[in-house]
Scaffold this motif. Structure first.
Motif, PDB file in Angstrom:
ATOM      1  N   LEU A   6      -7.985   4.771  19.760  1.00 52.96           N
ATOM      2  CA  LEU A   6      -7.391   4.533  18.372  1.00 52.96           C
ATOM      3  C   LEU A   6      -8.315   4.372  17.129  1.00 52.96           C
ATOM      4  N   PRO A   7      -7.636   5.067  15.956  1.00 51.52           N
ATOM      5  CA  PRO A   7      -8.382   5.043  14.933  1.00 51.52           C
ATOM      6  C   PRO A   7      -8.652   3.591  14.267  1.00 51.52           C
ATOM      7  N   PRO A   8      -9.669   3.355  13.621  1.00 54.41           N
ATOM      8  CA  PRO A   8      -9.877   1.841  13.193  1.00 54.41           C
ATOM      9  C   PRO A   8      -8.569   1.369  12.449  1.00 54.41           C
ATOM     10  N   PRO A   9      -7.753   0.539  12.867  1.00 57.45           N
ATOM     11  CA  PRO A   9      -6.577  -0.153  12.023  1.00 57.45           C
ATOM     12  C   PRO A   9      -7.176  -0.968  11.050  1.00 57.45           C
ATOM     13  N   ILE A  10      -6.575  -1.224   9.773  1.00 56.09           N
ATOM     14  CA  ILE A  10      -6.813  -2.181   8.690  1.00 56.09           C
ATOM     15  C   ILE A  10      -5.574  -2.907   8.505  1.00 56.09           C
ATOM     16  N   PHE A  11      -5.476  -4.220   8.463  1.00 58.06           N
ATOM     17  CA  PHE A  11      -4.321  -4.994   7.710  1.00 58.06           C
ATOM     18  C   PHE A  11      -4.875  -4.989   6.368  1.00 58.06           C
ATOM     19  N   PRO A  12      -3.667  -4.440   5.472  1.00 59.89           N
ATOM     20  CA  PRO A  12      -4.261  -4.587   3.840  1.00 59.89           C
ATOM     21  C   PRO A  12      -4.593  -5.860   3.412  1.00 59.89           C
ATOM     22  N   ILE A  13      -3.986  -7.137   4.013  1.00 63.64           N
ATOM     23  CA  ILE A  13      -4.303  -8.377   3.557  1.00 63.64           C
ATOM     24  C   ILE A  13      -5.678  -8.729   4.158  1.00 63.64           C
ATOM     25  N   THR A  14      -6.417  -8.174   4.556  1.00 64.19           N
ATOM     26  CA  THR A  14      -7.898  -8.457   5.122  1.00 64.19           C
ATOM     27  C   THR A  14      -8.809  -8.217   3.766  1.00 64.19           C
ATOM     28  N   THR A  15      -8.267  -7.202   2.964  1.00 62.16           N
ATOM     29  CA  THR A  15      -9.122  -6.915   1.737  1.00 62.16           C
ATOM     30  C   THR A  15      -9.085  -8.051   0.829  1.00 62.16           C
ATOM     31  N   GLU A  37      -1.559  10.240  -1.847  1.00 60.88           N
ATOM     32  CA  GLU A  37      -2.647  10.950  -2.120  1.00 60.88           C
ATOM     33  C   GLU A  37      -3.342  11.637  -0.748  1.00 60.88           C
ATOM     34  N   GLY A  38      -2.805  11.245   0.338  1.00 55.79           N
ATOM     35  CA  GLY A  38      -3.150  11.723   1.668  1.00 55.79           C
ATOM     36  C   GLY A  38      -4.442  11.094   2.427  1.00 55.79           C
ATOM     37  N   ARG A  39      -4.916  10.026   1.709  1.00 57.07           N
ATOM     38  CA  ARG A  39      -6.167   9.566   2.057  1.00 57.07           C
ATOM     39  C   ARG A  39      -6.071   8.368   3.394  1.00 57.07           C
ATOM     40  N   ILE A  40      -5.068   7.796   3.264  1.00 54.14           N
ATOM     41  CA  ILE A  40      -4.655   6.807   4.335  1.00 54.14           C
ATOM     42  C   ILE A  40      -3.341   7.249   4.713  1.00 54.14           C
ATOM     43  N   ARG A  41      -2.988   6.477   5.915  1.00 53.57           N
ATOM     44  CA  ARG A  41      -1.533   6.764   6.643  1.00 53.57           C
ATOM     45  C   ARG A  41      -1.203   4.968   6.854  1.00 53.57           C
ATOM     46  N   MET A  42      -0.163   4.880   6.669  1.00 55.58           N
ATOM     47  CA  MET A  42       0.474   3.387   6.740  1.00 55.58           C
ATOM     48  C   MET A  42       1.597   3.441   7.828  1.00 55.58           C
ATOM     49  N   PHE A  43       1.383   2.317   8.932  1.00 56.52           N
ATOM     50  CA  PHE A  43       2.291   2.456   9.940  1.00 56.52           C
ATOM     51  C   PHE A  43       2.996   0.846   9.956  1.00 56.52           C
ATOM     52  N   GLN A  44       4.204   0.965  10.288  1.00 54.46           N
ATOM     53  CA  GLN A  44       5.036  -0.254  10.284  1.00 54.46           C
ATOM     54  C   GLN A  44       5.013  -0.652  11.946  1.00 54.46           C
ATOM     55  N   HIS A  45       4.798  -1.832  12.150  1.00 48.31           N
ATOM     56  CA  HIS A  45       4.865  -2.263  13.416  1.00 48.31           C
ATOM     57  C   HIS A  45       5.743  -3.613  13.687  1.00 48.31           C
ATOM     58  N   GLY A  46       6.798  -3.578  12.918  1.00 52.40           N
ATOM     59  CA  GLY A  46       7.918  -4.466  13.309  1.00 52.40           C
ATOM     60  C   GLY A  46       7.941  -5.747  13.253  1.00 52.40           C
ATOM     61  N   GLU A  48       7.453  -7.809  10.350  1.00 53.60           N
ATOM     62  CA  GLU A  48       8.152  -8.014   9.372  1.00 53.60           C
ATOM     63  C   GLU A  48       8.515  -6.718   8.541  1.00 53.60           C
ATOM     64  N   ALA A  49       9.515  -6.737   7.515  1.00 54.85           N
ATOM     65  CA  ALA A  49       9.651  -5.467   6.908  1.00 54.85           C
ATOM     66  C   ALA A  49       8.411  -4.883   5.964  1.00 54.85           C
ATOM     67  N   ASP A  50       7.584  -5.822   5.454  1.00 59.07           N
ATOM     68  CA  ASP A  50       6.279  -5.204   4.633  1.00 59.07           C
ATOM     69  C   ASP A  50       4.865  -5.600   5.572  1.00 59.07           C
ATOM     70  N   PHE A  51       5.123  -5.716   6.758  1.00 51.39           N
ATOM     71  CA  PHE A  51       4.140  -5.974   7.644  1.00 51.39           C
ATOM     72  C   PHE A  51       3.409  -4.479   7.956  1.00 51.39           C
ATOM     73  N   PHE A  52       2.384  -3.865   7.273  1.00 52.48           N
ATOM     74  CA  PHE A  52       1.760  -2.688   7.860  1.00 52.48           C
ATOM     75  C   PHE A  52       0.333  -2.595   8.264  1.00 52.48           C
ATOM     76  N   VAL A  53       0.128  -1.574   8.846  1.00 56.55           N
ATOM     77  CA  VAL A  53      -0.982  -1.116   9.401  1.00 56.55           C
ATOM     78  C   VAL A  53      -1.498  -0.127   8.750  1.00 56.55           C
ATOM     79  N   VAL A  54      -2.782   0.065   8.311  1.00 54.17           N
ATOM     80  CA  VAL A  54      -3.341   1.157   7.673  1.00 54.17           C
ATOM     81  C   VAL A  54      -4.470   1.787   8.424  1.00 54.17           C
ATOM     82  N   ALA A  55      -4.717   3.253   8.375  1.00 58.29           N
ATOM     83  CA  ALA A  55      -5.684   3.873   8.966  1.00 58.29           C
ATOM     84  C   ALA A  55      -6.247   5.025   8.031  1.00 58.29           C
ATOM     85  N   PHE A  56      -7.394   5.399   8.067  1.00 58.79           N
ATOM     86  CA  PHE A  56      -7.707   6.607   7.496  1.00 58.79           C
ATOM     87  C   PHE A  56      -7.208   7.869   7.927  1.00 58.79           C
ATOM     88  N   THR A  57      -6.507   8.738   7.016  1.00 59.47           N
ATOM     89  CA  THR A  57      -5.980   9.816   7.643  1.00 59.47           C
ATOM     90  C   THR A  57      -6.921  10.722   8.615  1.00 59.47           C
TER      91      THR A  57
END
Length: 212
Positions: A6-15, A37-46, A48-57
């Protein structure tokens, strides 16, 4: 859990727990800009509609390309021709077939590899292979750390004390990760004590809904 697949995933709210002046409404636009800008990728994990996980590309490409050996050719084609040029978090069949030249069998291989997951008929979310294992560890770990605070006297604990404790077995992602998570997600109250410049973490959520 990160070292092999797994790439290290981040929840944006942790910032929000990092001491910055960011607010929740500002986070998603910033993430969207970094995504475009292609620096990160966002993933929706189901959840909630705005519940995203982020990983560096770069991290995502290196981990996915290394691990999916059974579908290496198709995954490489996806990483080279789609991921590097398209910042979208989901893809429809028309785009995959017409714009990127994939066949139905190749799309099936990407789903089997865990690079795509079904969104609805004829469209797919960009996915992190093995993410289900991460989400399971995340939910259990969050609930365990909240439980540590709930069991403390007056349902509160010094941040320094919490950070120094031995993590329960359920905390697979590490205690610091979950402390950032519960503070950033505003599942606890974090008050400053001027007398010793320490923070008190106070329980502020129900354990019945660890994703609340």
């Amino acid at each position: 859990i990160y070292s092999t697949s797994l790439p290290p995933p981040i929840f944006p709210i942790t910032t929000l727990s990092s001491g910055s002046k960011l607010t929740q409404p500002a986070i998603l636009p910033m993430c969207s800009q970094l995504k475009n800008e292609g620096r990160i990728r966002m993933f929706q994990h189901g959840f909630e509609a705005d519940f995203f996980v982020v990983a560096f590309t770069d991290s995502y490409i290196s981990k996915v390309g290394f691990c999916q050996r059974g579908f290496a050719r198709t995954v490489k084609k996806f990483l080279d021709s789609v991921l590097t040029v398209c910042p979208d978090i989901s893809f429809d069949k028309k785009t995959m077939l017409r714009d990127f030249g994939f066949r139905d069998t190749e799309i099936t291989q990407l789903v089997n590899a865990g690079v795509l997951t079904v969104r609805d008929a004829g469209s797919w979310w960009l996915a992190v292979p093995g993410a289900g294992r991460f989400i399971k560890c995340f939910i259990k770990g969050r609930k365990a750390v909240l439980g540590m605070i709930q069991k403390s006297k007056y349902k509160e604990v010094l941040l320094s004390d919490l950070q120094s404790r031995q993590a329960p077995n359920a905390v697979k992602l590490g205690l610091p990760y979950h402390i950032h998570d519960i503070i950033g997600a505003q599942l606890v109250d974090c008050d400053s004590l001027n007398c010793d410049k320490k923070n008190v973490i106070k329980s502020g959520t129900s354990l019945n809904n660890p994703l609340a």
